[in-house]
Design a protein around this motif. Sequence first.
Motif, PDB file in Angstrom:
ATOM      1  N   ARG A   9       0.832  -1.209   0.000  1.00 34.36           N
ATOM      2  CA  ARG A   9       0.000   0.000   0.000  1.00 34.36           C
ATOM      3  C   ARG A   9       0.863   1.254   0.000  1.00 34.36           C
ATOM      4  O   ARG A   9       0.552   2.248  -0.659  1.00 34.36           O
ATOM      5  CB  ARG A   9      -0.915   0.025   1.231  1.00 34.36           C
ATOM      6  N   ARG A  71      -0.252  -3.761  -7.215  1.00 29.38           N
ATOM      7  CA  ARG A  71      -1.604  -3.191  -7.319  1.00 29.38           C
ATOM      8  C   ARG A  71      -2.696  -4.260  -7.293  1.00 29.38           C
ATOM      9  O   ARG A  71      -3.662  -4.132  -6.534  1.00 29.38           O
ATOM     10  CB  ARG A  71      -1.714  -2.314  -8.561  1.00 29.38           C
ATOM     11  N   ALA A  75      -5.576  -4.711  -4.297  1.00 28.81           N
ATOM     12  CA  ALA A  75      -7.001  -4.681  -4.635  1.00 28.81           C
ATOM     13  C   ALA A  75      -7.696  -5.971  -4.201  1.00 28.81           C
ATOM     14  O   ALA A  75      -8.803  -5.941  -3.658  1.00 28.81           O
ATOM     15  CB  ALA A  75      -7.173  -4.462  -6.135  1.00 28.81           C
ATOM     16  N   LEU A 135     -10.658   8.179  -0.743  1.00 26.16           N
ATOM     17  CA  LEU A 135     -10.823   7.250  -1.857  1.00 26.16           C
ATOM     18  C   LEU A 135      -9.793   6.124  -1.785  1.00 26.16           C
ATOM     19  O   LEU A 135     -10.110   4.958  -2.076  1.00 26.16           O
ATOM     20  CB  LEU A 135     -10.704   7.993  -3.183  1.00 26.16           C
ATOM     21  N   ALA A 136      -8.570   6.460  -1.392  1.00 24.83           N
ATOM     22  CA  ALA A 136      -7.541   5.429  -1.250  1.00 24.83           C
ATOM     23  C   ALA A 136      -7.918   4.437  -0.153  1.00 24.83           C
ATOM     24  O   ALA A 136      -7.700   3.227  -0.300  1.00 24.83           O
ATOM     25  CB  ALA A 136      -6.191   6.079  -0.938  1.00 24.83           C
ATOM     26  N   ALA A 139     -10.439   2.007  -1.549  1.00 22.21           N
ATOM     27  CA  ALA A 139      -9.790   1.043  -2.436  1.00 22.21           C
ATOM     28  C   ALA A 139      -9.023  -0.012  -1.654  1.00 22.21           C
ATOM     29  O   ALA A 139      -8.943  -1.173  -2.074  1.00 22.21           O
ATOM     30  CB  ALA A 139      -8.851   1.776  -3.397  1.00 22.21           C
ATOM     31  N   GLU A 140      -8.464   0.387  -0.499  1.00 26.16           N
ATOM     32  CA  GLU A 140      -7.673  -0.533   0.314  1.00 26.16           C
ATOM     33  C   GLU A 140      -8.521  -1.362   1.276  1.00 26.16           C
ATOM     34  O   GLU A 140      -7.992  -2.205   2.004  1.00 26.16           O
ATOM     35  CB  GLU A 140      -6.624   0.265   1.106  1.00 26.16           C
ATOM     36  N   PRO A 159      -8.932   5.563  -7.469  1.00 29.76           N
ATOM     37  CA  PRO A 159      -8.191   4.310  -7.681  1.00 29.76           C
ATOM     38  C   PRO A 159      -8.936   3.358  -8.612  1.00 29.76           C
ATOM     39  O   PRO A 159     -10.171   3.343  -8.646  1.00 29.76           O
ATOM     40  CB  PRO A 159      -8.081   3.728  -6.264  1.00 29.76           C
ATOM     41  N   GLY A 161     -10.883   0.294 -10.031  1.00 29.93           N
ATOM     42  CA  GLY A 161     -11.779  -0.656  -9.377  1.00 29.93           C
ATOM     43  C   GLY A 161     -12.886  -0.021  -8.569  1.00 29.93           C
ATOM     44  O   GLY A 161     -13.853  -0.700  -8.211  1.00 29.93           O
ATOM     45  N   LEU A 162     -12.784   1.292  -8.268  1.00 29.22           N
ATOM     46  CA  LEU A 162     -13.853   1.941  -7.515  1.00 29.22           C
ATOM     47  C   LEU A 162     -14.997   2.333  -8.448  1.00 29.22           C
ATOM     48  O   LEU A 162     -14.793   2.648  -9.614  1.00 29.22           O
ATOM     49  CB  LEU A 162     -13.339   3.186  -6.791  1.00 29.22           C
ATOM     50  N   ARG A 275     -16.757   0.180  -3.690  1.00 27.21           N
ATOM     51  CA  ARG A 275     -16.128  -0.838  -4.520  1.00 27.21           C
ATOM     52  C   ARG A 275     -17.108  -1.468  -5.502  1.00 27.21           C
ATOM     53  O   ARG A 275     -16.704  -1.977  -6.545  1.00 27.21           O
ATOM     54  CB  ARG A 275     -15.504  -1.919  -3.633  1.00 27.21           C
TER      55      ARG A 275
END
Length: 312
Positions: A9, A71, A75, A135-136, A139-140, A159, A161-162, A275
Amino acid sequence: MELEVRHLRVLCAIADTGSLHRAARELGMAQPSLSTQLRRIENTLGAPLFLRARTGCRPTPLGLAVLSRARPLVAEFAALVTETRAAAARAAGGFQLRLGATASRAIPGWLGRLRGRVPPVEPSLQMSVSANSLLAMVAEGRLDMAFVHEVEGTPLRVPPGLRARVLVEREPQFVTLAADHPAASRRQVRLADLAGERWMVDSTVDGEWDALCRVLRAAGLEAQMLHGDYLTAYSLAATGEVVTVSQPTAHPRPDLAIRPLEGDPIGVRLLLAARTETELDEVYPELEESYWAVAREAPAYLEWLGRAAPSA
């Protein structure tokens, strides 16, 4: 040292932001701690992953190779955490939701409406001035979703995938000034009416400082810019010390005037990110209802909406 998901990350955050300082802010770490962690990761792998310069950080060829593998792992782990927590909450007969948000008067109503559902949703809330940081975190897998604003001219780093759903495509930003300011008598304030005023803006809010500077330059104004949080800015605006930018839903106060700027030169986009589309479907209606409820309580915004409706 063995590499863990948290280390991956860190690498992704540095690559995405291009800066140790910005990456540390997004990760909620002190910059010296992040620098130390990066050195340990590089020592473990045996070579530098980023080239450091005064203008920022950029990946080395090895760094690019590591990031290409990191990455998808980050994800996938985030998806695993999100799905496992959701399954566990439902199995226990409840539905817990980890929300992140930048400042908005819609948030209390949103939380209340979620708790009032049958079956109820129990939300937790993490506030931040940085939409990119929130937002990060989604995503995490550290947050389930985030309600954020994107300042016009400064796109958010969404990011991969969102999923994002836009609540308001362009919300105008108003000006807040002392109730007895000469410009307060106008329904719309011209930037020229504020020549010579000092502006106070929170420079830690993603994009806001730059947006105001661009607008003032375009208007030919050389304004003095002061950094400060918005609670302080409103207090100083009430005494005539400064003027400041505000959301149009800001609650009216007798000592302040909240007015549209002529031509609406500053705007933001409001969006909810998660997500999956299913997650958005679960909570978006309550957010939308809460936002328009507070909009109806803001006289200046209500009047602006009435003027904008025919051309909408």
